[in-house]
Motif scaffolding. Structure first.
Motif, short mmCIF file in Angstrom:
data_model
loop_
_atom_site.label_atom_id
_atom_site.label_comp_id
_atom_site.label_asym_id
_atom_site.label_seq_id
_atom_site.Cartn_x
_atom_site.Cartn_y
_atom_site.Cartn_z
N PRO A 11 84.21 14.85 -41.35
CA PRO A 11 84.66 15.60 -42.53
C PRO A 11 86.15 15.95 -42.49
O PRO A 11 86.80 15.97 -43.53
CB PRO A 11 83.81 16.88 -42.48
CG PRO A 11 82.60 16.49 -41.74
CD PRO A 11 83.01 15.44 -40.77
N HIS A 12 86.69 16.17 -41.29
CA HIS A 12 88.10 16.57 -41.20
C HIS A 12 89.02 15.39 -41.50
O HIS A 12 90.10 15.57 -42.06
CB HIS A 12 88.38 17.15 -39.82
CG HIS A 12 87.64 18.43 -39.61
ND1 HIS A 12 88.14 19.65 -40.01
CD2 HIS A 12 86.40 18.67 -39.12
CE1 HIS A 12 87.25 20.58 -39.75
NE2 HIS A 12 86.18 20.03 -39.21
N VAL A 97 84.92 24.36 -43.05
CA VAL A 97 86.33 24.48 -42.67
C VAL A 97 87.11 23.28 -43.20
O VAL A 97 88.21 23.41 -43.74
CB VAL A 97 86.46 24.58 -41.13
CG1 VAL A 97 87.90 24.42 -40.69
CG2 VAL A 97 85.91 25.91 -40.65
N ALA A 98 86.52 22.07 -43.07
CA ALA A 98 87.19 20.85 -43.53
C ALA A 98 87.45 20.92 -45.04
O ALA A 98 88.55 20.62 -45.51
CB ALA A 98 86.35 19.63 -43.19
N GLY A 133 85.15 28.33 -52.60
CA GLY A 133 83.98 27.83 -53.31
C GLY A 133 83.56 26.46 -52.80
O GLY A 133 82.38 26.23 -52.49
N VAL A 134 84.53 25.56 -52.70
CA VAL A 134 84.23 24.21 -52.21
C VAL A 134 83.71 24.29 -50.77
O VAL A 134 82.80 23.54 -50.38
CB VAL A 134 85.48 23.31 -52.31
CG1 VAL A 134 85.21 21.94 -51.70
CG2 VAL A 134 85.91 23.16 -53.76
N ALA A 135 84.28 25.23 -50.00
CA ALA A 135 83.85 25.38 -48.60
C ALA A 135 82.37 25.76 -48.53
O ALA A 135 81.61 25.21 -47.72
CB ALA A 135 84.70 26.43 -47.90
#
Lengths: 315, 128
Positions: A11-12, A97-98, A133-135
């Motif tokens: 994801p990062h 976090v990503a 929100g996306v997190a």
């Protein structure tokens, strides 16, 4: 293992990709002096060059990918330590976090597009909210796609309680001391003092603080008696964990690894906590709430026997 | 190290504490240089008086097993404390066994001397 590492790390890389793509492909639309830091109201209060942006996005992406891949893959899920799925939790945090960093970094680059200088750039205030929100959404997806981690070990074998008569008093004490922790402390302290001498107060304070913390906290004293469990951390005993006998559901011993806790020290994992100074034998106490407390100490079996005897039930 | 005391037993509490520590030293669960629990902490843990714990510790100091220093607390002495603790424990058991047979101290000492002389391979002194 491999699957969990990929789920933790990839994801990062994905999150850094949009930022890096815009930085490289749309290079000529970006100002030489880019706005890089914004005040709470969204106005610019710091600048950086194009190279710094590329380095930061790539460095954070790769660095966090490695860290989270290790975090998600390393902790063999120990049922003894916590009943919760800690590696799955690590993957969830990784995705969140990503996503957050990806949104914030992309926004910080995108607002610079088609400006001749970073001075007039503003970051919309809702960027932070959008990131959060996306997190949350990404974290939720991460939780769903992460495989349930099979337990590597189940509840550890019960320890036979030591019979204690009504009139008898019993006290078990043992100290765990680890040499490398104060050694790291001494090195940090020496480095901090050197920085203080050459006049770098910021770094000096941080290093001296870390040095003193490590120097003092390389040992833990564990006591089991009629009152319950008492754990004193450090030479000064500044940190004290006390679990009264009434609060103890069961006590047992098992071999644990710092990997199950994400490292050394006073650690918290979902469903439990622990004072982890080394790998090896540990005393594991389950509270009435179901939460578990683990402390690494030799002869933990005797301690568990004492607590079992005190609370008057088999573990 | 496990310390168990029972006020219902006829043995004084201080002796019970000393015996437990001695056993701990003998079986290696406390090693050379290790600090014993502070007298105040141990007293609170066992719900006995601090003087009882100190009396037990003083016994161990007199036996040469631990050092008592102001401010540093009680630490296990160097040398071979485990072996020493074992010998002291055996001596106590010998005396207890002798008491059960109504042997007096002179007879016990004579028995020990005889055993020592045999071990040295020398002449066995005549029994009084």
């Amino acid at each position: 293992m491999m699957r969990r590492a990929l789920l933790g790390g990839v994801p990062h890389l994905v999150a850094a990709a949009p930022t890096l793509t815009v930085l490289i492909a749309e290079h000529e639309r970006l100002p030489v002096r880019m706005a890089s830091h914004f005040a709470a109201d969204g106005t610019v209060d710091g600048y950086a060059g194009h190279g710094i942006f590329v380095g930061l996005a790539a460095g954070l992406g790769v660095g966090l990918a490695v860290v989270f891949a290790l975090l998600a893959a390393l902790p063999a899920r120990s049922g003894a330590v916590s009943r919760q799925d800690v590696p799955r939790f690590a993957i969830t945090v990784s995705w969140a976090v990503a996503a957050f960093l990806g949104v914030i970094q992309y926004a910080a680059v995108a607002v610079n597009l088609d400006h001749t200088d970073g001075a007039g750039v503003t970051l919309p205030r809702w960027t932070l909210l959008a990131g959060l929100g996306v997190a949350v959404v990404a974290g939720g997806i991460g939780w769903l796609v992460a495989p349930r981690t099979p337990l590597t070990d189940h509840d550890p074998a019960p320890v036979t309680p030591i019979p204690i008569s009504d009139t008898e008093q019993v006290s078990w004490t043992r100290t765990t001391a680890v040499v490398w922790i104060p050694v790291v402390g001494a090195v940090a302290l020496a480095g901090g003092l050197a920085l203080a001498v050459v006049g770098a107060p910021g770094g000096a304070v941080a290093l001296i603080l870390i040095g003193v913390l490590f120097l003092l906290n390389g040992r833990v004293r564990v006591t089991a008696d009629r009152r319950g469990l008492t754990v004193l951390v450090g030479l000064l005993g500044l940190l004290r964990v006390r679990i009264p006998a009434e609060d103890i559901l069961s006590a047992t011993s098992a071999d644990v690894s710092p990997a199950s806790f994400g490292g050394w020290g006073y650690r918290f994992v979902p469903g439990g906590s622990g004072v982890i100074l080394r790998s090896g034998p540990a005393l594991i106490v389950t509270r009435r709430s179901g939460r578990r407390f683990t402390v690494t100490v030799d002869d933990a079996e005797t301690a568990a026997g004492v607590l079992g005897g005190v609370t008057g039930r088999a573990c | 190290m496990l310390i168990r005391v029972d006020p219902a037993r006829s043995v004084p509490l201080a002796d019970q504490i000393a015996a437990c520590v001695r056993r701990g030293i003998a079986d290696g669960s406390v090693s050379t240089g290790e600090r014993l629990p502070g007298a105040r902490d141990l007293a609170a843990s066992l719900e006995v008086s601090i003087h009882t714990v100190l009396a037990g510790y003083q016994q161990l100091r007199d036996e040469g097993l631990i050092e008592l220093r102001r401010g540093r607390g009680a630490t296990v002495r160097g040398g071979s404390p485990a072996g020493r603790a074992e010998v002291i424990e055996l001596a106590r058991r010998l005396v207890e066994a002798g008491r059960r047979l109504d042997l007096d101290d002179d007879e016990l000492v004579a028995l020990l001397k005889e055993a020592a002389a045999r071990a040295a391979g020398g002449a066995v002194p005549p029994r009084p």
